[in-house]
Write a protein that holds these residues in place. Sequence first.
Motif, PDB file in Angstrom:
ATOM      1  N   PHE A   1       7.400 -13.566  -9.655  1.00 25.88           N
ATOM      2  CA  PHE A   1       7.276 -13.782  -8.512  1.00 25.88           C
ATOM      3  C   PHE A   1       7.947 -14.950  -7.797  1.00 25.88           C
ATOM      4  O   PHE A   1       7.718 -15.327  -6.710  1.00 25.88           O
ATOM      5  N   GLY A   2       9.004 -15.365  -8.230  1.00 32.27           N
ATOM      6  CA  GLY A   2      10.115 -16.137  -7.621  1.00 32.27           C
ATOM      7  C   GLY A   2       9.734 -17.597  -7.707  1.00 32.27           C
ATOM      8  O   GLY A   2      10.379 -18.422  -6.905  1.00 32.27           O
TER       9      GLY A   2
ATOM     10  N   SER B   1       7.072 -15.812  -2.824  1.00 36.85           N
ATOM     11  CA  SER B   1       7.338 -14.236  -2.931  1.00 36.85           C
ATOM     12  C   SER B   1       6.852 -13.810  -1.537  1.00 36.85           C
ATOM     13  O   SER B   1       6.154 -14.534  -0.722  1.00 36.85           O
ATOM     14  N   GLU B   2       7.697 -12.738  -1.311  1.00 36.20           N
ATOM     15  CA  GLU B   2       7.261 -11.962   0.102  1.00 36.20           C
ATOM     16  C   GLU B   2       6.150 -11.193   0.105  1.00 36.20           C
ATOM     17  O   GLU B   2       5.536 -10.598   1.121  1.00 36.20           O
ATOM     18  N   GLN B   3       5.688 -10.831  -1.229  1.00 33.61           N
ATOM     19  CA  GLN B   3       4.643  -9.871  -1.642  1.00 33.61           C
ATOM     20  C   GLN B   3       3.063 -10.820  -1.167  1.00 33.61           C
ATOM     21  O   GLN B   3       3.035 -11.892  -1.353  1.00 33.61           O
TER      22      GLN B   3
END
Length: 92
Positions: free
Chosen positions: A51-52, A89-91
Motif C-alpha cells: 500500500f505504498g 495509499s489512496e485506497q
Amino acid sequence: MRGGALLIALLVLGGCAVNPATGERMVTLGTTLEDEHRIGLREHPRILKEFGGVYSDTKVTAYVARIGAQLAAASELPRISWRFTVLNSEQI
C-alpha cells in the motif's frame, strides 16, 4: 457414532477461550495474543509494501496515533502494545 461426537465435542471445548470483550467462552482456532503479535510483525512490512509505504505527514500520523491510543485504552485489551500506521495509499 457417539465416540466421534464425543471426540468432536472435546476438540471444540479444547479450542474454547474467554472472549475479553464479552467474558463469554467461544471457540478459537488456537490463536493467542502472542500469535497475533507475531503475525502482525510478519505482515506489517508486506502491507507497507503493498500500500505504498508509510504516509509521512507528521500531523496526520500524530492525530491517528492519538485517536488510536484513546480507542485502545477503551478496548477490552488496553494493556497490549498497539501500533498505528497511516499508509501512503489512496485506497480507503
